[in-house]
Design an enzyme around this catalytic site. Structure first.
Site, PDB file in Angstrom:
ATOM      1  N   ASP A  85     -23.325  -1.171   3.945  1.00  0.00           N
ATOM      2  CA  ASP A  85     -23.824  -2.243   3.473  1.00  0.00           C
ATOM      3  C   ASP A  85     -24.858  -2.560   3.938  1.00  0.00           C
ATOM      4  O   ASP A  85     -25.319  -1.947   4.982  1.00  0.00           O
ATOM      5  CB  ASP A  85     -22.730  -3.201   3.720  1.00  0.00           C
ATOM      6  CG  ASP A  85     -23.169  -4.646   3.614  1.00  0.00           C
ATOM      7  OD1 ASP A  85     -23.699  -5.040   2.133  1.00  0.00           O
ATOM      8  OD2 ASP A  85     -23.089  -5.509   4.473  1.00  0.00           O
ATOM      9  N   ASP A  87     -26.978  -6.289   4.103  1.00  0.00           N
ATOM     10  CA  ASP A  87     -27.006  -7.399   4.969  1.00  0.00           C
ATOM     11  C   ASP A  87     -25.878  -7.736   5.965  1.00  0.00           C
ATOM     12  O   ASP A  87     -24.828  -7.437   5.720  1.00  0.00           O
ATOM     13  CB  ASP A  87     -26.876  -8.672   3.804  1.00  0.00           C
ATOM     14  CG  ASP A  87     -28.102  -8.668   2.800  1.00  0.00           C
ATOM     15  OD1 ASP A  87     -29.096  -9.242   3.064  1.00  0.00           O
ATOM     16  OD2 ASP A  87     -27.706  -8.189   1.667  1.00  0.00           O
ATOM     17  N   GLU A  94     -28.881 -12.050   5.861  1.00  0.00           N
ATOM     18  CA  GLU A  94     -28.628 -12.266   4.826  1.00  0.00           C
ATOM     19  C   GLU A  94     -29.608 -12.540   3.836  1.00  0.00           C
ATOM     20  O   GLU A  94     -30.357 -13.446   4.010  1.00  0.00           O
ATOM     21  CB  GLU A  94     -27.424 -13.168   4.498  1.00  0.00           C
ATOM     22  CG  GLU A  94     -26.389 -12.882   5.174  1.00  0.00           C
ATOM     23  CD  GLU A  94     -25.281 -11.964   4.543  1.00  0.00           C
ATOM     24  OE1 GLU A  94     -25.556 -11.503   3.311  1.00  0.00           O
ATOM     25  OE2 GLU A  94     -24.496 -11.213   5.160  1.00  0.00           O
ATOM     26  N   ARG A 130     -25.549 -18.840  -6.176  1.00  0.00           N
ATOM     27  CA  ARG A 130     -26.784 -18.778  -5.131  1.00  0.00           C
ATOM     28  C   ARG A 130     -28.010 -18.466  -5.700  1.00  0.00           C
ATOM     29  O   ARG A 130     -29.036 -19.087  -5.511  1.00  0.00           O
ATOM     30  CB  ARG A 130     -26.349 -17.852  -4.031  1.00  0.00           C
ATOM     31  CG  ARG A 130     -25.240 -18.473  -2.988  1.00  0.00           C
ATOM     32  CD  ARG A 130     -24.790 -17.433  -2.015  1.00  0.00           C
ATOM     33  NE  ARG A 130     -24.323 -16.232  -2.589  1.00  0.00           N
ATOM     34  CZ  ARG A 130     -23.900 -15.339  -2.036  1.00  0.00           C
ATOM     35  NH1 ARG A 130     -24.557 -14.992  -0.907  1.00  0.00           N
ATOM     36  NH2 ARG A 130     -23.418 -14.189  -2.647  1.00  0.00           N
ATOM     37  N   SER A 174     -25.583  -2.383  -1.696  1.00  0.00           N
ATOM     38  CA  SER A 174     -25.565  -3.736  -1.246  1.00  0.00           C
ATOM     39  C   SER A 174     -25.487  -4.625  -2.598  1.00  0.00           C
ATOM     40  O   SER A 174     -25.661  -4.276  -3.774  1.00  0.00           O
ATOM     41  CB  SER A 174     -27.180  -4.021  -0.771  1.00  0.00           C
ATOM     42  OG  SER A 174     -27.290  -5.384  -0.770  1.00  0.00           O
ATOM     43  N   LYS A 219     -19.217  -1.212  -5.313  1.00  0.00           N
ATOM     44  CA  LYS A 219     -19.403  -0.256  -3.885  1.00  0.00           C
ATOM     45  C   LYS A 219     -18.267   0.811  -3.981  1.00  0.00           C
ATOM     46  O   LYS A 219     -18.619   1.769  -3.711  1.00  0.00           O
ATOM     47  CB  LYS A 219     -19.239  -1.306  -3.023  1.00  0.00           C
ATOM     48  CG  LYS A 219     -20.310  -2.155  -2.655  1.00  0.00           C
ATOM     49  CD  LYS A 219     -20.294  -2.787  -1.436  1.00  0.00           C
ATOM     50  CE  LYS A 219     -21.726  -3.856  -1.060  1.00  0.00           C
ATOM     51  NZ  LYS A 219     -21.613  -4.430   0.135  1.00  0.00           N
ATOM     52  N   ASP A 242     -19.443  -5.307   6.604  1.00  0.00           N
ATOM     53  CA  ASP A 242     -19.097  -6.553   7.301  1.00  0.00           C
ATOM     54  C   ASP A 242     -18.344  -7.561   6.565  1.00  0.00           C
ATOM     55  O   ASP A 242     -17.920  -8.602   7.084  1.00  0.00           O
ATOM     56  CB  ASP A 242     -20.008  -7.192   7.863  1.00  0.00           C
ATOM     57  CG  ASP A 242     -21.149  -8.001   6.988  1.00  0.00           C
ATOM     58  OD1 ASP A 242     -21.360  -9.330   7.320  1.00  0.00           O
ATOM     59  OD2 ASP A 242     -21.683  -7.462   6.127  1.00  0.00           O
ATOM     60  N   ASN A 245     -16.744  -8.358   0.251  1.00  0.00           N
ATOM     61  CA  ASN A 245     -17.080  -7.111  -0.764  1.00  0.00           C
ATOM     62  C   ASN A 245     -17.101  -5.862  -0.458  1.00  0.00           C
ATOM     63  O   ASN A 245     -17.100  -4.832  -1.182  1.00  0.00           O
ATOM     64  CB  ASN A 245     -18.185  -7.787  -1.751  1.00  0.00           C
ATOM     65  CG  ASN A 245     -19.439  -7.839  -0.481  1.00  0.00           C
ATOM     66  OD1 ASN A 245     -19.333  -7.810   0.491  1.00  0.00           O
ATOM     67  ND2 ASN A 245     -20.714  -7.509  -1.230  1.00  0.00           N
TER      68      ASN A 245
END
Length: 295
Positions: A85, A87, A94, A130, A174, A219, A242, A245
């Protein structure tokens, strides 16, 4: 045979000879040990033990020491495929939150990001929500954000470059955006990157993201696809992340590592890093300090 790798907190020298000797005495299944880097990392080998029991016994013996612990079968510890990953894993930020800062909405967007990473809301609608708030942001700010706001996680370059130097394939996967993963993956040294595409017109973000969204399933699919491409077994793969997802990818990897992760992710992963930097994932594979590609 199991191997339990101990790694000191970044900048510390906690894994010393005295600690190794004490753990070898106190945990009955431990039969031998090996130093990977003096004061920083060491292996304890155990026979006839169950992984969870060995980890539990060692954690009790370690107490509150700022030392990370990774337990796995010794025979398959060296990995040939690594997915990460970006971020809050390979970088400290992020990226979508940093974009939001340019329209004065960082607090709002960060709150949505946090809920999505904790698994409290679904990733894909949260991403669209977002991104919609970013409408009107100039795409040119990305270069400034990368230059002035993005920091690489310590040990990340060493991790990727050492694995590649030893024949492994590495991919940055990502839920963020290609405008970030492209330059960041190149800086770190990944073989490839995969992420989402922000849609812009005349250099201005439209508030939309291209389909399909790269999220939890994508992913996982990336891991399975790359594993198949290179003819690897599940045990030859490693992944780190982390957020919620990342869970499916971490679960499918031979070694799935939660890095400074949300509680649900840390609980579900094969191992977690709370203290050490990303070079811990090299020690976990049996690399010694002098074998790490630094700089």
């Amino acid at each position: 045979m199991l191997v339990a790798t101990l790694v000191s907190a970044t900048g510390g020298s906690l894994v010393d000879a005295a600690l190794i000797a004490r753990l070898s005495r106190e945990v009955a299944s431990v039969t031998s040990s090996a130093v990977l880097e003096s004061g920083v990392a060491a292996d304890l080998f155990a026979e006839g033990a169950q992984p969870r029991k060995l980890e539990a016994d060692l954690r009790i013996a370690l107490g509150e020491a700022a030392i990370d612990l990774i337990v796995q079968p010794a025979a398959t510890r060296r990995k040939a495929l690594f997915l990460a990953d970006m971020d809050s894993t390979m970088i400290g930020q992020e990226c979508i939150d940093e974009l939001a800062a340019y329209v004065g909405l960082k607090d709002l967007v960060s709150a949505i990001t946090e809920r999505a990473m904790r698994g409290e809301i679904a990733f894909e609608p949260a991403l669209r929500e977002r991104v919609a708030l970013l409408k009107g942001v100039k795409l040119s700010v990305v270069d400034e954000i990368i230059r002035e706001r993005i920091t690489l996680t310590p040990g990340g370059r060493e991790l990727v470059r050492t694995m590649r130097a030893n024949g492994a394939y590495t991919a940055l996967v990502s839920g963020g955006f290609t405008v970030f993963t492209g330059p960041i993956s190149a800086t770190i040294g990944f073989d490839e990157h995969r992420s989402n595409v922000l849609i812009a017109e005349d250099g201005i973000l439209t508030g939309t993201v291209a389909d399909p969204i790269l999220g939890k399933q994508a992913k996982l699919d990336s891991l399975v696809e790359l594993r198949s491409r290179f003819g690897l077994g599940p045990e030859q793969t490693m992944a780190v992340g982390d957020g919620a997802n990342d869970l499916a990818m971490l679960g499918e990897a031979g070694l799935g590592i939660a890095f400074r992760a949300k509680p649900a992710v840390a609980a579900a992963a094969h191992a977690r890093l709370e203290h050490a930097d990303l070079t811990a994932l090299l020690y976990a594979q049996g690399y010694k300090g002098e074998e790490i590609v630094r700089g």
